[in-house]
Write an enzyme that holds these catalytic residues in place. Structure first.
Site, PDB file in Angstrom:
ATOM      1  CB  SER A 313      -0.944  -0.003   1.205  1.00 25.40           C
ATOM      2  OG  SER A 313      -1.858  -1.079   1.115  1.00 25.40           O
ATOM      3  CB  THR A 314       4.445   2.082   0.259  1.00 20.34           C
ATOM      4  OG1 THR A 314       4.886   1.083  -0.665  1.00 20.34           O
ATOM      5  CG2 THR A 314       4.657   1.583   1.685  1.00 20.34           C
TER       6      THR A 314
END
Length: 600
Positions: A313-314
């Site tokens: 999710s970065t």
């Protein structure tokens, strides 16, 4: 030459007429000739004697002149001259940004043997095996007692070992002076420095060559005599590097992780202040590489540069920042977040079913996969690829390490709708943590491209624009919300306004598919968010920590984020970054009569 006859006819006839003896005339002329010969021989001897005197005076004068010149010159040690090509062994030092030594040279000795000069080869082999336990005693004995004329024993030895060999007393054991590479800080910054090895070798010197890291990347520069011994100054700070490795090691143990990596980078310059990969090694005694199994199991593997991970999710901030820049959305735009979302035959789920709609601000704060995919679909595959390419996710990082090309991102060959969706939330595209740090630094740098470097530069380069400053500022504000009210609350450090994004990605199996209980957890951050100076990326390989309600947690919010917070708290004061908005406790002065002076 006209010779005068000893019996001239005219004089003989005249002498006979006068009644004289002709033999007297011959005797007189003979005596006169002998006298002339003697005079000529004497003159020749005098000439030779004068020549000898002149030669002697010239030689004596030359000696006197040389003695005078030596007496007036500066004293210096004599240097022996060797025939043949010389081996260049001098290598420049490597220092950190403050000039502290990271790698230097040390005078040492090599040990070799002339077996034919050994008095008792078998006993010498046995004694050497005791001094150097890593030697094969049987093979050494065979070499020393055989027909060989020359045998290498050790390429470098310590002064204590040298004295022990001296005590053996064998004339056939010979020491050769040479230089070796010394890393005085041991394990510190081992992956950055890399290590060295001997190249061309002789009995009296050896060529030192870099074999990994910056030692190999700058090998020609470090050995170039034209640099006049100037050191190579890196961008890393030795104190910050030591602190990062200590905190990262403790975090790795607490989170029961297999490995860990951390990167601290300056936003404006792209200079790497600290970069660690654990487990590490001592470049003074570099281990051998693994020939089988997973390369990441070796301490030589640099997770920060060589690691190719799906960073989870970065990645979500990238399509959102791009869509803001394109004018498609803003922080308050409502996005359909109904889960699951179907693309073809695939279903995309959120960690929690948020239901209904979420604002873009909440899509990032709550880390909604579905909401991020909806935003990515607004962009289209072509624009998505173009933006990720501009951020550097399609090429190896330009960092000055020989391992950099091996960390080229694994990019899908095809880019169908499902790939566009999975890449939007950090799956299907594998990149190194250093790629992620560079991309986050670009957002922190008002949208101008930042390229990582390990060389300390006075004037940072001005990268090309990738995002508008307005869109970059909006993205930073969203990242700040992740820490204040989203999935990264554990990363909050009072006074430093940390903004970042968590990412938890399942580890792929070598044969395909993903593990059910193995993840790579990552937290990418920048701080202070309003005017970022540093970007920090922390990644843990296979972490697991006890959850508050029982069981285990592997999410980045519970593993990587707390470690990042500890790093911000530890590193920032070292770098001169003071916390803002914190009030120090007031200390009331003690009354004068309360102060006692001891008479002791």
């Amino acid at each position: 030459m006209i010779r005068t006859p000893l019996r001239p006819l005219a004089r003989i006839l005249s002498a006979r007429q006068a009644g004289q003896d002709p033999d007297e005339i011959e005797a007189e002329l003979r005596a006169r000739r002998h006298a002339e010969i003697q005079d000529k021989a004497r003159r020749r001897a005098e000439g030779r004697l004068k020549l000898m005197v002149l030669c002697f005076l010239g030689a004596f004068g030359t000696v006197v002149f040389q003695m005078g010149a030596l007496a007036s010159s500066q004293p210096s040690e004599p240097r022996s001259q060797t025939s043949g090509a010389q081996i260049i062994s001098q290598r420049a030092d490597i220092v950190d940004r403050r000039g502290r030594v990271l790698a230097t040279n040390l005078s040492t000795h090599a040990l070799y043997a002339h077996p034919r000069d050994l008095v008792d080869p078998a006993t010498a082999a046995a004694k050497l095996a005791k001094i150097f336990p890593d030697l094969d005693a049987k093979r050494l004995a065979t070499d020393l007692t055989g027909d060989r004329k020359f045998v290498w024993i050790k390429k470098k030895i310590s002064p204590e070992q040298m004295q022990a060999v001296h005590d053996i007393g064998e004339p056939g054991l010979v020491f050769g002076p040479r230089e070796m590479r010394l890393y005085p800080n041991g394990h510190l910054a081992s992956h950055i420095l890399g290590g060295s090895q001997f190249g061309n070798e002789g009995v009296s010197s050896a060529e030192v060559l870099g074999m990994a890291g910056v030692e190999k990347a700058f090998d020609n520069w470090l050995r170039d005599p034209a640099n006049n011994g100037a050191p190579l100054q890196l961008s890393i700070d030795l104190t910050a590097q030591a602190a990062m490795e200590e905190v990262l090691s403790n975090g790795m143990k607490v989170m029961s992780a297999k490995g860990a990596t951390g990167i601290l980078m300056e936003v404006k310059s792209g200079e790497i202040v600290a970069m660690a990969s654990l487990p590490d090694f001592d470049p003074n005694d570099r281990p051998k590489p693994l020939l089988k199994g997973d390369p990441s199991d070796s301490p030589l593997f640099n997770r920060a540069v060589q690691g190719q991970y799906e960073l989870g999710s970065t990645f979500k901030i990238f399509p959102v920042a791009q869509a803001i820049d394109e004018g498609l959305i803003n922080a308050n735009t409502m996005i359909n977040a109904n889960s699951p979302m179907k693309i073809g035959k695939y279903l995309i789920h959120d960690f929690h079913n948020y239901g209904g709609q979420l604002s873009v601000r909440d899509v990032i704060a709550k880390s909604s996969n579905v909401g991020t995919v909806r935003v990515a679909q607004m962009l289209g595959a072509e624009r998505q690829q173009k933006f990720l390419r501009e951020l550097g996710f399609f090429d190896p990082t330009p960092v000055e390490m020989t391992e950099a090309p091996t960390g080229k991102p694994l990019v899908p060959r095809r880019w169908p709708a499902v790939t566009q969706a999975t890449v939007a939330f950090g799956h299907g595209l594998a990149a190194s943590p250093l790629h992620l740090a560079s991309a986050y630094a670009t957002i922190a740098n008002d949208g101008r491209r930042v390229r990582p470097t390990l060389v300390h530069r006075r004037e940072p380069p001005r990268g090309e624009p990738v995002l508008s400053p307005k869109a970059a500022a909006a993205a930073r504000d969203l990242l700040r919300g992740v820490v204040t009210r989203g999935t990264a609350k554990a990363a909050e450090v009072p006074g430093y306004a940390v903004g970042g994004k968590t990412g938890t990605a399942d580890k792929p199996k070598p044969g395909g598919g993903y593990y059910n209980s193995k993840v790579v957890s990552t937290f990418a951050a920048m701080y202070p968010t309003d005017a970022p100076e540093y970007v920090l990326v922390v990644s843990l390989d296979e972490p697991s920590v006890a959850a508050a309600g029982g069981g285990e947690s592997r999410t980045a919010g519970a593993t990587a984020a707390p470690v990042a917070a500890a790093l911000v708290q530890r590193l920032s004061p070292m770098l001169g970054l003071r916390p803002e908005g914190l009030k120090l406790p007031e200390i009331e002065p003690r009354p004068a009569d309360a102060v006692r002076v001891s008479s002791r």
